[in-house]
Scaffold this active site. Structure first.
Site, PDB file in Angstrom:
ATOM      1  N   TYR A 138       0.885  -1.178   0.000  1.00 43.69           N
ATOM      2  CA  TYR A 138       0.000   0.000   0.000  1.00 43.69           C
ATOM      3  C   TYR A 138       0.917   1.220   0.000  1.00 43.69           C
ATOM      4  O   TYR A 138       0.843   2.070   0.864  1.00 43.69           O
ATOM      5  CB  TYR A 138      -0.832  -0.082   1.292  1.00 43.69           C
ATOM      6  CG  TYR A 138      -2.078   0.740   1.390  1.00 43.69           C
ATOM      7  CD1 TYR A 138      -3.027   0.739   0.380  1.00 43.69           C
ATOM      8  CD2 TYR A 138      -2.327   1.503   2.535  1.00 43.69           C
ATOM      9  CE1 TYR A 138      -4.196   1.470   0.503  1.00 43.69           C
ATOM     10  CE2 TYR A 138      -3.494   2.238   2.667  1.00 43.69           C
ATOM     11  CZ  TYR A 138      -4.427   2.215   1.646  1.00 43.69           C
ATOM     12  OH  TYR A 138      -5.593   2.928   1.773  1.00 43.69           O
ATOM     13  N   HIS A 143      -2.353   7.751  -2.511  1.00 39.65           N
ATOM     14  CA  HIS A 143      -3.520   6.856  -2.598  1.00 39.65           C
ATOM     15  C   HIS A 143      -4.053   6.580  -1.191  1.00 39.65           C
ATOM     16  O   HIS A 143      -5.268   6.668  -0.954  1.00 39.65           O
ATOM     17  CB  HIS A 143      -3.109   5.546  -3.285  1.00 39.65           C
ATOM     18  CG  HIS A 143      -4.174   4.498  -3.294  1.00 39.65           C
ATOM     19  ND1 HIS A 143      -5.263   4.535  -4.134  1.00 39.65           N
ATOM     20  CD2 HIS A 143      -4.327   3.375  -2.548  1.00 39.65           C
ATOM     21  CE1 HIS A 143      -6.036   3.481  -3.913  1.00 39.65           C
ATOM     22  NE2 HIS A 143      -5.493   2.760  -2.959  1.00 39.65           N
ATOM     23  N   ARG A 152     -12.566   7.016   5.957  1.00 37.68           N
ATOM     24  CA  ARG A 152     -12.499   7.537   7.337  1.00 37.68           C
ATOM     25  C   ARG A 152     -12.171   9.021   7.274  1.00 37.68           C
ATOM     26  O   ARG A 152     -11.041   9.437   7.498  1.00 37.68           O
ATOM     27  CB  ARG A 152     -11.370   6.841   8.129  1.00 37.68           C
ATOM     28  CG  ARG A 152     -11.538   5.370   8.389  1.00 37.68           C
ATOM     29  CD  ARG A 152     -10.297   4.826   9.112  1.00 37.68           C
ATOM     30  NE  ARG A 152      -9.076   5.129   8.375  1.00 37.68           N
ATOM     31  CZ  ARG A 152      -8.604   4.393   7.382  1.00 37.68           C
ATOM     32  NH1 ARG A 152      -9.203   3.288   7.023  1.00 37.68           N
ATOM     33  NH2 ARG A 152      -7.519   4.760   6.732  1.00 37.68           N
ATOM     34  N   GLU A 208      -6.938  -1.051  -9.972  1.00 35.70           N
ATOM     35  CA  GLU A 208      -5.840  -0.417  -9.232  1.00 35.70           C
ATOM     36  C   GLU A 208      -4.577  -0.520 -10.075  1.00 35.70           C
ATOM     37  O   GLU A 208      -4.185  -1.614 -10.489  1.00 35.70           O
ATOM     38  CB  GLU A 208      -5.631  -1.094  -7.866  1.00 35.70           C
ATOM     39  CG  GLU A 208      -6.795  -0.831  -6.913  1.00 35.70           C
ATOM     40  CD  GLU A 208      -6.519  -1.251  -5.479  1.00 35.70           C
ATOM     41  OE1 GLU A 208      -5.778  -2.224  -5.267  1.00 35.70           O
ATOM     42  OE2 GLU A 208      -7.050  -0.576  -4.571  1.00 35.70           O
ATOM     43  N   ASP A 242      -4.908  -4.677 -10.004  1.00 35.69           N
ATOM     44  CA  ASP A 242      -5.474  -5.379  -8.852  1.00 35.69           C
ATOM     45  C   ASP A 242      -6.942  -4.957  -8.708  1.00 35.69           C
ATOM     46  O   ASP A 242      -7.259  -4.005  -7.995  1.00 35.69           O
ATOM     47  CB  ASP A 242      -4.665  -5.020  -7.600  1.00 35.69           C
ATOM     48  CG  ASP A 242      -5.080  -5.849  -6.405  1.00 35.69           C
ATOM     49  OD1 ASP A 242      -5.575  -6.973  -6.600  1.00 35.69           O
ATOM     50  OD2 ASP A 242      -4.900  -5.366  -5.272  1.00 35.69           O
ATOM     51  N   LYS A 262     -11.011  -8.217  -2.942  1.00 37.03           N
ATOM     52  CA  LYS A 262      -9.722  -8.154  -3.619  1.00 37.03           C
ATOM     53  C   LYS A 262      -9.273  -9.470  -4.223  1.00 37.03           C
ATOM     54  O   LYS A 262      -8.184  -9.513  -4.791  1.00 37.03           O
ATOM     55  CB  LYS A 262      -8.646  -7.727  -2.603  1.00 37.03           C
ATOM     56  CG  LYS A 262      -8.884  -6.361  -1.987  1.00 37.03           C
ATOM     57  CD  LYS A 262      -8.418  -5.273  -2.898  1.00 37.03           C
ATOM     58  CE  LYS A 262      -8.422  -3.935  -2.189  1.00 37.03           C
ATOM     59  NZ  LYS A 262      -7.826  -2.897  -3.014  1.00 37.03           N
ATOM     60  N   THR A 368      -1.677   0.615  -5.141  1.00 39.74           N
ATOM     61  CA  THR A 368      -2.062   1.565  -6.178  1.00 39.74           C
ATOM     62  C   THR A 368      -1.085   2.726  -6.222  1.00 39.74           C
ATOM     63  O   THR A 368      -0.841   3.379  -5.209  1.00 39.74           O
ATOM     64  CB  THR A 368      -3.475   2.094  -5.896  1.00 39.74           C
ATOM     65  OG1 THR A 368      -4.326   0.976  -5.680  1.00 39.74           O
ATOM     66  CG2 THR A 368      -3.993   2.930  -7.046  1.00 39.74           C
TER      67      THR A 368
END
Ligand code: CA
Length: 436
Positions: A138, A143, A152, A208, A242, A262, A368
């Site tokens: 990640y 991203h 959030r 992604e 992805d 995913k 991503t």
């Protein structure tokens, strides 16, 4: 660590004339590996190397090599590249050097190798290796921040992000090679205003834009790979889409992370561009002085000086309507792997710091790769600001997420002054309607 050598010389030219075109992804300085066979033949898949618009069949060509290169080429005759990838960087380099010399203008091997070339337009690909374990990172802070702010709003970037290369263990069974088609996933979703979840086709299907990383030689359990040793273990790179179901993700992801959002489809480009081919595109890894600096096991002079990779990335979309009218895919965004918050060496060092063993053919997704600007978003979730703004296509169609019949295309290449341009080819996949 591998060093720049004669195979990177930008002046090299090949006797395969299409490899000398300035636009080709596959000049003699690239030499990426794939598993291929002639279309419609049912032949066995075997390893090949891209040169211009041709594939050099390594099963047919293996007899011309000697020493370590022959050892590597004979492994490439197998129907997966795992054995070759397990042999380590000295064998990978020996075969690359032998291929570079044999494919150069004036090479004595030309007359023999001409019979081992097949046009890329006449072949189909399989996955280049059996992927054992798949880990998705990640690593784009842009991203992570944008997606975090959608999921959030009051707490977009969690406090561990700038200390730990965040990742999760994915599933390899649904990773397939470019050309993949898949049915829109179904699953459990819950709208914010709904009292209870329901099950049905995903309504927020997304791509992604990622870089894929193939592990070659593994490590023994309990023996972490040090940051500066990662080059002995990273075989090469590809483009990676992805696919993600955002509505399923939003409901299921806490507390243990992504699951069914995913693991229904992910697509790799067929060619593995080797770590060695990308050496000229290594660049400085920078960390903002205001951010936490990486802990010692994630920090070294080499990593700071040349840990990052300058790979230009782009995403395109071709709708069913565009295909019907013979219109080319439309570009949605451009980004670059250089924006990654963590380097590949840091991903490898972190993945193994606890003693976890990696094996030949293990695969990492980079996460991503979005850039700092909104327009550089590597997912539709970002470009449509969480589905609130539609993206206009040149033919007047609009998208907030990916629709049935849409084909997503990703391309990547490296280009800079004084160095041969090398490319990744492309990864293409198409969404089919969900089961009734
Ligand atoms: Ca991902």
């Amino acid at each position: 660590m591998p060093v720049l050598n004669e195979t990177h010389n930008p002046d090299l030219r090949s006797w395969v004339s299409s490899a000398n075109s300035p636009e080709t992804d596959f000049p003699i300085q690239n030499l990426p590996f794939a598993e291929f066979r002639r279309k419609y033949t049912g032949e066995s898949f075997r390893g090949g190397v891209a040169i211009g618009d041709q594939v050099l069949d390594l099963a047919a060509a293996q007899t011309i090599f000697s020493g370590k290169a022959a050892f590597g080429a004979s492994a490439c005759a197998e129907s997966t590249l795992n054995t070759f990838m397990s042999m380590g960087s000295s064998v990978w380099s020996a075969l690359r050097l032998a291929l570079s010399r044999a494919l150069r203008e004036g090479a004595k091997e030309q007359s023999e190798l001409e019979h081992c070339l097949i046009a890329q337009s006449d072949v189909e690909f399989s996955l280049p290796c059996t992927i054992g374990d798949y880990t998705d990172f990640y690593t784009s802070v842009f991203h992570a921040t944008r997606v975090g702010s959608l999921f959030r709003p009051d707490n977009p970037l969690l406090p561990n992000y700038k200390w730990v290369p965040i990742g999760y263990h994915g599933r390899s069974s649904s990773i397939d090679v470019s050309g993949q088609t898949f049915k829109r996933p179904q699953g459990q979703v819950k709208a914010a205003d709904a009292a209870e979840p329901s099950v049905g086709p995903c309504k927020r299907l997304d791509y992604e834009l990622e870089v894929g990383i193939y592990i070659g030689e593994g490590n023994a359990p309990g023996e972490p790979i040090a940051l500066d040793d990662s080059d002995q273990h990273v075989f090469g790179y590809c483009l990676f889409n992805d696919w993600s179901a955002r509505d399923i993700q939003a409901w299921e992801y806490q507390p243990l992370g992504p699951f069914l959002a995913k693991n229904f489809a992910s697509t790799v480009s067929p060619w593995i561009v080797t770590n060695e081919a990308l050496l000229p595109y290594r660049t400085e890894f920078k960390r903002d002085a205001a951010d936490p600096q990486p802990l010692p096991y994630l920090s070294s002079d080499t990593n700071s000086e040349e840990g990052a990779l300058d790979i230009k990335l782009e995403v395109l979309l071709q709708t069913q309507q565009m295909r019907t009218h013979n219109e080319p895919p439309a570009k949605l965004s451009e980004s670059n792997f250089v924006y990654s918050y963590w380097t590949v060496a840091q991903m490898v060092a972190h993945h193994t710091v606890n003693g976890c063993n990696l094996r030949p053919g293990d695969f990492f997704g980079s996460g991503t790769q979005s850039g700092p600007e909104h327009e550089q978003g590597g997912s539709m979730l970002e470009l449509s600001r969480g589905g609130k703004e539609s993206v206009s296509l040149p033919n007047g169609e609009q998208r907030t997420f990916v629709e049935d019949g849409d084909t997503v295309v990703m391309r990547g290449y490296c280009e800079k002054e004084g160095v041969a341009r090398i490319g990744f080819g492309e990864v293409v996949s198409t969404v089919l309607p969900a089961n009734n």
